[in-house]
Design an enzyme around this catalytic site. Structure first.
Site, PDB file in Angstrom:
ATOM      1  N   ARG A 211       0.816  -1.210   0.000  1.00  0.00           N
ATOM      2  CA  ARG A 211       0.000   0.000   0.000  1.00  0.00           C
ATOM      3  C   ARG A 211       0.857   1.271   0.000  1.00  0.00           C
ATOM      4  NH1 ARG A 211      -1.620   4.175   0.392  1.00  0.00           N
ATOM      5  NH2 ARG A 211      -3.632   5.030   1.044  1.00  0.00           N
ATOM      6  N   LYS A 212       2.099   1.164   0.359  1.00  0.00           N
ATOM      7  CA  LYS A 212       3.018   2.309   0.390  1.00  0.00           C
ATOM      8  C   LYS A 212       2.436   3.500   1.146  1.00  0.00           C
ATOM      9  CE  LYS A 212       5.573   1.000  -3.725  1.00  0.00           C
ATOM     10  NZ  LYS A 212       4.747  -0.074  -4.307  1.00  0.00           N
TER      11      LYS A 212
END
Ligand code: 5BU
Length: 457
Positions: A284-285
């Site tokens: 998801r960063k």
């Protein structure tokens, strides 16, 4: 000027001091060296240049550099005397214009000799080398005026470099003692101090439980292959897992690219994970402030915290993002993006180091790092700086070196693993193959063999 005269001159101008000095690290040192003012004493400057010229004149190199600021003026005089080209690196990375970070003319593949004033531990020299190596310059030898380290040569040797020094700490104390400039007690104190530095207290390395869980799963399944399942429908997603799931140790998702995501997705994914025996990693960063990522992780449609044990985190907002993400949640950990695989990405060496610092302070929240490199050596140096026992997860891997049209850069399976990748993350290399199941088998086999061979070395 002889070496002895040079040392005595340094002592006279206060560049070599004995006493009690509190270092940046908080340690109290019985000596302190500061060679910055040497340039303002022409005789001393000439002396050090002559000594360096004598030391290096028969060595094999094409260009010379000095590490700014102290060593740069010295290196330029040495370069002129030896009729060798001088180059140097900007202290700040240039983000505009031609983007050239190295000043001066050189050809790719040039061998560069690096001059510095001091070596203390050897830990920072490889950053210099790395900077040059990125520009296609080869660094093998470092020459320092004073080696004040206990095991700097060894440390550099481990990183693949050779250290040469004009004078060692031992030579300095011996000479000053002979000249009655320091006492025998002081000499003993210096020796005790340096031996204590060379033998750091052996501590059991902490292993994050989720790092351990991944390592255990790798060994159990004999796979270090992570599939990046970047498809946009549930049908494609699960059809691909049917073909590939048995080969992988971990599945990496981008849950937000699935067009028809609904409440059935996660239970089905969990059922596959259990049956095919893989771990789940949502790439998801997270990158916002603590309070926002907290909700992005727990809430919304995807409720990632409920099902992804591993997530990716950018450190750009600062390390408190980790607190925001994980506070009150158990059995979850981050892979911190310390280097990216995409061309022109803005994560520079300073940024990478800060990622390591943040992980060092939060070992219970960081399972590993995402990283990449342009060669085996480059990856090795990156990995050598990991603060603890974190794993290196590497995307941008394919059977052949190459790139795509949107900036992705690939290195080979073997280069990634030999360099230090513990797991390879592969998307299109498998997804776009004619027979993804067979291709995944092949990636798995090659990556696992390379991993076993690396561990044997
Ligand atoms: P590919 O199809 O093997 O190029 O996919 C690579 C995946 O890894 C893709 O999901 C990216 O979002 C992810 N990735 C990456 O490629 N490079 C990086 O530096 C990071 C993630 Br971080």
């Amino acid at each position: 000027m002889t070496k002895e005269q040079f040392v005595l001159e340094l002592e006279k101008i206060g560049a070599i001091k004995f006493g009690s000095f509190t270092l940046k690290s908080g340690l109290v040192s019985p000596f302190y060296f500061d060679l910055r003012d040497m340039i303002s004493h022409p005789a001393i400057l000439e002396g050090v240049v002559d000594l360096l010229v004598e030391k290096i004149k028969d060595m094999d190199f094409d260009v010379i550099t000095g590490i700014p600021y102290t060593a740069l003026p010295i290196a330029s005089l040495v370069a002129a005397k030896l009729r060798k080209p001088l180059i140097y690196m900007r202290k700040e990375e240039k983000a505009y214009g031609t983007g050239n970070n190295v000043i001066g003319k050189f050809t790719k593949g040039a061998k560069c000799l690096v001059i510095d004033d001091l070596i203390t531990t050897g830990a920072s020299k490889n950053e210099t080398a790395e900077g040059y190596e990125k520009e296609g310059i080869i660094v093998k030898d470092f020459v320092v005026v004073i080696d004040r380290s206990a095991n700097g040569a060894e440390e550099l040797g481990r990183q693949g470099y050779k250290l040469h020094s004009l004078i060692s700490l031992e030579e300095i104390v011996n000479l000053l003692q002979v000249k009655d400039l320091i006492t025998y007690e002081k000499v003993q104190e210096v020796r005790e101090f340096t031996t204590s530095l060379s033998k750091p207290a052996k501590k059991e390395k902490y292993v994050n439980p989720l790092t351990q869980k991944l390592l255990d799963k790798m060994n159990e399944k004999k796979s270090n292959l992570v599939l990046s399942l970047d498809v946009t429908s549930q049908a494609e997603f699960f059809a691909m897992l049917d073909k590939v799931g048995e080969q992988i140790v971990m599945l990496k998702t981008h849950v937000d690219i699935i067009d028809d995501y609904d409440e059935n997705f996660v239970p089905k994914l969990q059922e596959y994970a259990k049956r095919q025996n893989f771990l789940i990693f949502e790439d998801r960063k997270f990158a916002d402030i603590g309070n926002t990522v907290r909700h992005q992780f727990r809430n919304g449609i995807y409720k990632i915290a409920d099902w992804a044990e591993y997530i990716t985190v950018h450190m750009v907002a600062g390390e408190l993002i980790l607190k925001g993400l994980f506070e009150g949640i158990e059995n979850r950990a981050a892979f911190v993006l310390a280097r990216m695989s995409s061309k022109g990405n803005l994560l520079n060496e300073t940024y990478t180091r800060k990622c390591f610092d943040a992980a060092k302070k939060n070992p219970q929240l960081v399972a590993g790092f995402i990283g990449h490199g342009n060669s085996v050596e480059d990856i090795k140096r990156f990995k050598a700086k990991f603060p603890g026992s974190e794993v290196l997860m590497m995307p941008g891997v394919k059977k052949e070196k190459g790139s795509d049209a949107m900036g992705q850069q690939y290195i080979t399976i073997e280069d990634a693993v030999v360099g230090g990748a513990d797991c390879i993350i592969v998307g299109r290399g498998i997804l776009k193959a004619e027979d993804p199941g067979a291709e995944a088998k092949l990636y798995r086999k090659r990556a696992w063999i390379a991993y076993q061979e690396r561990k044997l070395k």
